[in-house]
Design a protein around this motif. Structure first.
Motif, PDB file in Angstrom:
ATOM      1  N   ALA A 214       0.811  -1.221   0.000  1.00  0.00           N
ATOM      2  CA  ALA A 214       0.000   0.000   0.000  1.00  0.00           C
ATOM      3  C   ALA A 214       0.844   1.271   0.000  1.00  0.00           C
ATOM      4  O   ALA A 214       0.434   2.293  -0.571  1.00  0.00           O
ATOM      5  CB  ALA A 214      -0.940   0.002   1.206  1.00  0.00           C
ATOM      6  N   GLU A 215       2.028   1.220   0.584  1.00  0.00           N
ATOM      7  CA  GLU A 215       2.851   2.425   0.661  1.00  0.00           C
ATOM      8  C   GLU A 215       3.327   2.887  -0.708  1.00  0.00           C
ATOM      9  O   GLU A 215       3.742   4.033  -0.875  1.00  0.00           O
ATOM     10  CB  GLU A 215       4.053   2.188   1.578  1.00  0.00           C
ATOM     11  CG  GLU A 215       5.038   1.143   1.068  1.00  0.00           C
ATOM     12  CD  GLU A 215       6.249   1.001   1.960  1.00  0.00           C
ATOM     13  OE1 GLU A 215       6.345   1.744   2.963  1.00  0.00           O
ATOM     14  OE2 GLU A 215       7.117   0.158   1.655  1.00  0.00           O
ATOM     15  N   ASN A 216       3.267   2.002  -1.695  1.00  0.00           N
ATOM     16  CA  ASN A 216       3.705   2.369  -3.040  1.00  0.00           C
ATOM     17  C   ASN A 216       2.564   2.744  -3.968  1.00  0.00           C
ATOM     18  O   ASN A 216       2.774   2.951  -5.164  1.00  0.00           O
ATOM     19  CB  ASN A 216       4.521   1.224  -3.652  1.00  0.00           C
ATOM     20  CG  ASN A 216       5.983   1.304  -3.257  1.00  0.00           C
ATOM     21  OD1 ASN A 216       6.585   2.359  -3.360  1.00  0.00           O
ATOM     22  ND2 ASN A 216       6.528   0.200  -2.788  1.00  0.00           N
ATOM     23  N   VAL A 217       1.344   2.830  -3.422  1.00  0.00           N
ATOM     24  CA  VAL A 217       0.164   3.107  -4.232  1.00  0.00           C
ATOM     25  C   VAL A 217      -0.263   4.565  -4.065  1.00  0.00           C
ATOM     26  O   VAL A 217      -0.350   5.072  -2.948  1.00  0.00           O
ATOM     27  CB  VAL A 217      -0.990   2.171  -3.833  1.00  0.00           C
ATOM     28  CG1 VAL A 217      -2.249   2.504  -4.615  1.00  0.00           C
ATOM     29  CG2 VAL A 217      -0.605   0.710  -4.058  1.00  0.00           C
ATOM     30  N   TYR A 218      -0.542   5.218  -5.179  1.00  0.00           N
ATOM     31  CA  TYR A 218      -1.090   6.581  -5.131  1.00  0.00           C
ATOM     32  C   TYR A 218      -2.600   6.518  -4.929  1.00  0.00           C
ATOM     33  O   TYR A 218      -3.304   5.816  -5.664  1.00  0.00           O
ATOM     34  CB  TYR A 218      -0.799   7.324  -6.439  1.00  0.00           C
ATOM     35  CG  TYR A 218       0.624   7.783  -6.601  1.00  0.00           C
ATOM     36  CD1 TYR A 218       1.101   8.910  -5.944  1.00  0.00           C
ATOM     37  CD2 TYR A 218       1.503   7.091  -7.438  1.00  0.00           C
ATOM     38  CE1 TYR A 218       2.414   9.344  -6.108  1.00  0.00           C
ATOM     39  CE2 TYR A 218       2.818   7.513  -7.611  1.00  0.00           C
ATOM     40  CZ  TYR A 218       3.264   8.639  -6.939  1.00  0.00           C
ATOM     41  OH  TYR A 218       4.562   9.067  -7.101  1.00  0.00           O
ATOM     42  N   HIS A 219      -3.101   7.261  -3.929  1.00  0.00           N
ATOM     43  CA  HIS A 219      -4.524   7.270  -3.612  1.00  0.00           C
ATOM     44  C   HIS A 219      -5.076   8.677  -3.780  1.00  0.00           C
ATOM     45  O   HIS A 219      -4.537   9.639  -3.218  1.00  0.00           O
ATOM     46  CB  HIS A 219      -4.747   6.807  -2.164  1.00  0.00           C
ATOM     47  CG  HIS A 219      -6.180   6.712  -1.771  1.00  0.00           C
ATOM     48  ND1 HIS A 219      -6.630   6.951  -0.484  1.00  0.00           N
ATOM     49  CD2 HIS A 219      -7.293   6.415  -2.499  1.00  0.00           C
ATOM     50  CE1 HIS A 219      -7.941   6.789  -0.439  1.00  0.00           C
ATOM     51  NE2 HIS A 219      -8.361   6.469  -1.655  1.00  0.00           N
ATOM     52  N   LEU A 220      -6.136   8.818  -4.566  1.00  0.00           N
ATOM     53  CA  LEU A 220      -6.813  10.107  -4.724  1.00  0.00           C
ATOM     54  C   LEU A 220      -7.950  10.153  -3.705  1.00  0.00           C
ATOM     55  O   LEU A 220      -9.047   9.647  -3.951  1.00  0.00           O
ATOM     56  CB  LEU A 220      -7.346  10.252  -6.146  1.00  0.00           C
ATOM     57  CG  LEU A 220      -6.319  10.044  -7.274  1.00  0.00           C
ATOM     58  CD1 LEU A 220      -6.971  10.255  -8.626  1.00  0.00           C
ATOM     59  CD2 LEU A 220      -5.133  10.976  -7.095  1.00  0.00           C
ATOM     60  N   GLU A 221      -7.681  10.712  -2.540  1.00  0.00           N
ATOM     61  CA  GLU A 221      -8.612  10.626  -1.408  1.00  0.00           C
ATOM     62  C   GLU A 221      -9.950  11.288  -1.700  1.00  0.00           C
ATOM     63  O   GLU A 221     -11.001  10.779  -1.288  1.00  0.00           O
ATOM     64  CB  GLU A 221      -7.969  11.256  -0.168  1.00  0.00           C
ATOM     65  CG  GLU A 221      -6.757  10.479   0.339  1.00  0.00           C
ATOM     66  CD  GLU A 221      -6.212  11.055   1.614  1.00  0.00           C
ATOM     67  OE1 GLU A 221      -6.881  11.935   2.215  1.00  0.00           O
ATOM     68  OE2 GLU A 221      -5.111  10.638   2.024  1.00  0.00           O
ATOM     69  N   ARG A 222      -9.944  12.402  -2.383  1.00  0.00           N
ATOM     70  CA  ARG A 222     -11.196  13.139  -2.622  1.00  0.00           C
ATOM     71  C   ARG A 222     -12.214  12.283  -3.374  1.00  0.00           C
ATOM     72  O   ARG A 222     -13.404  12.312  -3.079  1.00  0.00           O
ATOM     73  CB  ARG A 222     -10.903  14.414  -3.405  1.00  0.00           C
ATOM     74  CG  ARG A 222     -12.141  15.244  -3.698  1.00  0.00           C
ATOM     75  CD  ARG A 222     -11.769  16.562  -4.348  1.00  0.00           C
ATOM     76  NE  ARG A 222     -12.944  17.342  -4.718  1.00  0.00           N
ATOM     77  CZ  ARG A 222     -12.887  18.542  -5.288  1.00  0.00           C
ATOM     78  NH1 ARG A 222     -11.711  19.092  -5.537  1.00  0.00           N
ATOM     79  NH2 ARG A 222     -13.996  19.186  -5.608  1.00  0.00           N
ATOM     80  N   ASP A 223     -11.725  11.503  -4.339  1.00  0.00           N
ATOM     81  CA  ASP A 223     -12.620  10.687  -5.160  1.00  0.00           C
ATOM     82  C   ASP A 223     -12.577   9.208  -4.795  1.00  0.00           C
ATOM     83  O   ASP A 223     -13.338   8.410  -5.345  1.00  0.00           O
ATOM     84  CB  ASP A 223     -12.256  10.851  -6.642  1.00  0.00           C
ATOM     85  CG  ASP A 223     -12.317  12.300  -7.101  1.00  0.00           C
ATOM     86  OD1 ASP A 223     -13.413  12.867  -7.077  1.00  0.00           O
ATOM     87  OD2 ASP A 223     -11.263  12.854  -7.450  1.00  0.00           O
ATOM     88  N   ASP A 224     -11.682   8.833  -3.889  1.00  0.00           N
ATOM     89  CA  ASP A 224     -11.482   7.443  -3.474  1.00  0.00           C
ATOM     90  C   ASP A 224     -11.192   6.548  -4.667  1.00  0.00           C
ATOM     91  O   ASP A 224     -11.789   5.485  -4.837  1.00  0.00           O
ATOM     92  CB  ASP A 224     -12.683   6.919  -2.684  1.00  0.00           C
ATOM     93  CG  ASP A 224     -12.310   5.706  -1.815  1.00  0.00           C
ATOM     94  OD1 ASP A 224     -11.110   5.506  -1.565  1.00  0.00           O
ATOM     95  OD2 ASP A 224     -13.224   4.973  -1.394  1.00  0.00           O
ATOM     96  N   TYR A 225     -10.242   6.988  -5.463  1.00  0.00           N
ATOM     97  CA  TYR A 225      -9.727   6.182  -6.563  1.00  0.00           C
ATOM     98  C   TYR A 225      -8.242   5.907  -6.316  1.00  0.00           C
ATOM     99  O   TYR A 225      -7.559   6.690  -5.642  1.00  0.00           O
ATOM    100  CB  TYR A 225      -9.857   6.898  -7.904  1.00  0.00           C
ATOM    101  CG  TYR A 225     -11.215   6.800  -8.548  1.00  0.00           C
ATOM    102  CD1 TYR A 225     -11.649   5.601  -9.110  1.00  0.00           C
ATOM    103  CD2 TYR A 225     -12.052   7.912  -8.625  1.00  0.00           C
ATOM    104  CE1 TYR A 225     -12.892   5.502  -9.716  1.00  0.00           C
ATOM    105  CE2 TYR A 225     -13.305   7.818  -9.225  1.00  0.00           C
ATOM    106  CZ  TYR A 225     -13.710   6.617  -9.767  1.00  0.00           C
ATOM    107  OH  TYR A 225     -14.945   6.528 -10.361  1.00  0.00           O
ATOM    108  N   TYR A 226      -7.753   4.810  -6.894  1.00  0.00           N
ATOM    109  CA  TYR A 226      -6.338   4.480  -6.823  1.00  0.00           C
ATOM    110  C   TYR A 226      -5.748   4.498  -8.226  1.00  0.00           C
ATOM    111  O   TYR A 226      -6.377   4.038  -9.183  1.00  0.00           O
ATOM    112  CB  TYR A 226      -6.131   3.096  -6.204  1.00  0.00           C
ATOM    113  CG  TYR A 226      -6.415   3.046  -4.728  1.00  0.00           C
ATOM    114  CD1 TYR A 226      -5.408   3.317  -3.801  1.00  0.00           C
ATOM    115  CD2 TYR A 226      -7.685   2.732  -4.259  1.00  0.00           C
ATOM    116  CE1 TYR A 226      -5.667   3.269  -2.436  1.00  0.00           C
ATOM    117  CE2 TYR A 226      -7.952   2.691  -2.897  1.00  0.00           C
ATOM    118  CZ  TYR A 226      -6.934   2.948  -1.995  1.00  0.00           C
ATOM    119  OH  TYR A 226      -7.197   2.913  -0.645  1.00  0.00           O
TER     120      TYR A 226
END
Length: 425
Positions: A214-226
């Motif tokens: 998970a530490e290597n994954v980009y997460h777009l928190e506002r839209d909850d997309y990866y």
């Protein structure tokens, strides 16, 4: 996720797998207890529901006097059933969360250990002796800049470290590699796919990338997309919640997509050039097969990767990746590592992973064989991670004057070019 029945029947095997991975063995016992609570709470709920149904029948036949008492009991039973259902749901979720933390079972033939404990299975090609040819090899960045192919300075200006531009012949080289890779995959029976780069949490979790990776994954928190780090993710989720006919397997897809990785934990590693970057393009092979065919499919994926690297005329070795370096989803993984002259060692270019039914269980992808419905197996294999492949091509095929010979396989995809020439800026 693994099969809970296997956990109950052979917990020592699961403990051994966790130990080989270097992960928490105590998780196995915690999950066993959670599974017991889950089953006990389910049994309690079923018993109360059965009692509730029986009581309902008694009420309809009771006298007025009996009905008063029965209705009181029914009211209490209703409360008990609701509490039992809540307890069952809580126990189910507790067990599910623990199960999601458990890695796939490591194949019995996988070497035990960490990143450096791999076993070399094969070596292919001949490493060039540049000294005998009378010159010192340049690294890929020096070559790429001279060719007008790579611009990391402006990549850093625009986006920060570990970003880059492929320009001129560099962009053409990427397109040539992608087209050649897709052509090989299509000839082998893979369906070419252009896949989403943004996925929902379930797709990322289902493929096993929200645990240790998970530490290597980009997460777009506002839209909850990866942002995906590989098209393995959308390809694995392509048949999510579906039941596939066994007679239509194997299903093979070749996905081309941009990939995004934070590269956490690699501070100071491979900072020069484009070997380790935050964004790159990749062609990925993905297979859905019957569980009994998974090991043979794994070997087929490896053979296609070897065919690709041999076609690019690169010296490489095949390694059996050690247990502590598998990642959560793979039970076994083979890497093909190409020789990088200026580093004096082999570096990973492709991987082929057998995930058995681990991802399919998490994503609810099943197969129907007659009346039997069961999880199938999924496998993935990198065919071409573009930047690393460009690194290997530039360094291994360079000439004394700074030009680079184009492997014959790529020439039709580069307008017939036999050599990439330096440009004057």
């Amino acid at each position: 996720m693994i099969d809970l029945r296997l956990l109950r029947e052979d917990p020592d095997r699961v403990r051994a797998s966790q130990r080989a991975r270097g992960e928490d063995v105590g998780l196995v016992d915690a999950l066993l207890l959670a599974d017991e609570r889950r089953r006990a709470s389910g049994l309690r709920f079923d018993e109360l529901r059965s009692e509730q149904k029986s009581l309902g029948k008694l009420v309809s036949r009771a006298t007025p006097e009996e009905r008063v008492e029965l209705l009181k009991k029914a009211e209490q039973l209703k409360t008990d059933v609701k509490a039992a259902e809540a307890a069952q749901n809580e126990a189910d979720e507790d067990a599910r969360q623990l199960l999601l933390k458990l890695g796939n079972l490591v194949h019995e033939d996988v070497p035990v250990g960490g990143e450096e404990d791999f076993v070399v299975l094969e070596t292919h090609g001949t490493i060039r002796d540049f000294g005998a040819e009378g010159f010192e090899p340049r690294d890929h960045l020096e070559l790429g800049e001279a060719l007008g192919a790579i611009d990391v300075e402006r990549g850093a200006k625009v986006s920060g470290s570990r970003f880059y531009y492929l320009t001129g012949v560099g962009a053409l080289l990427e397109l040539a590699l992608v087209n050649a890779a897709i052509a090989q995959a299509t000839e082998a029976g893979f369906v070419p796919m252009l896949t989403p780069a943004l996925v929902r949490p379930r797709a990322m979790e289902g493929t096993g990338f929200l645990g240790q990776a998970a530490e290597n994954v980009y997460h777009l928190e506002r839209d909850d997309y990866y942002l995906v780090g590989t098209s393995e993710v959308p390809l694995a989720a392509y048949h999510m919640d579906e039941i596939l006919d066994a007679d239509k397997l194997p299903l093979r897809y070749a996905g081309f997509s941009p990939c995004f990785r934070r590269e956490a934990g690699t501070y100071g590693k491979d900072t020069r050039g484009i070997f380790r970057v935050h964004q790159f393009d990749k062609v990925e092979m993905f297979s859905y097969v019957a569980p009994e065919d998974a090991e043979s499919e794994h070997k087929r994926l490896l053979e296609w990767e070897k065919q690709w690297l041999t076609g690019l005329e690169l010296p490489f070795q095949v390694i059996d990746v050690a247990s502590g370096d598998l990642g959560a989803s793979a039970s076994r993984k083979y890497d093909c590592e190409a020789w990088i002259p200026t580093q004096g060692k082999y570096r990973e270019l492709t991987s082929a992973s057998n995930c058995d039914s681990f991802q399919a269980r998490r994503l609810s992808v099943r197969m129907r064989d007659g009346k039997k419905v069961q999880p199938l197996a999924t496998l993935n294999g990198t065919l071409c991670a573009v930047p690393r492949t460009i690194v290997a091509i530039l360094e291994n095929h360079q000439l004394a004057d700074g030009s680079v010979r184009v492997p014959e396989m790529l020439r039709p995809y580069l307008g017939g070019r036999e050599v990439l020439e330096p440009i004057s800026r």
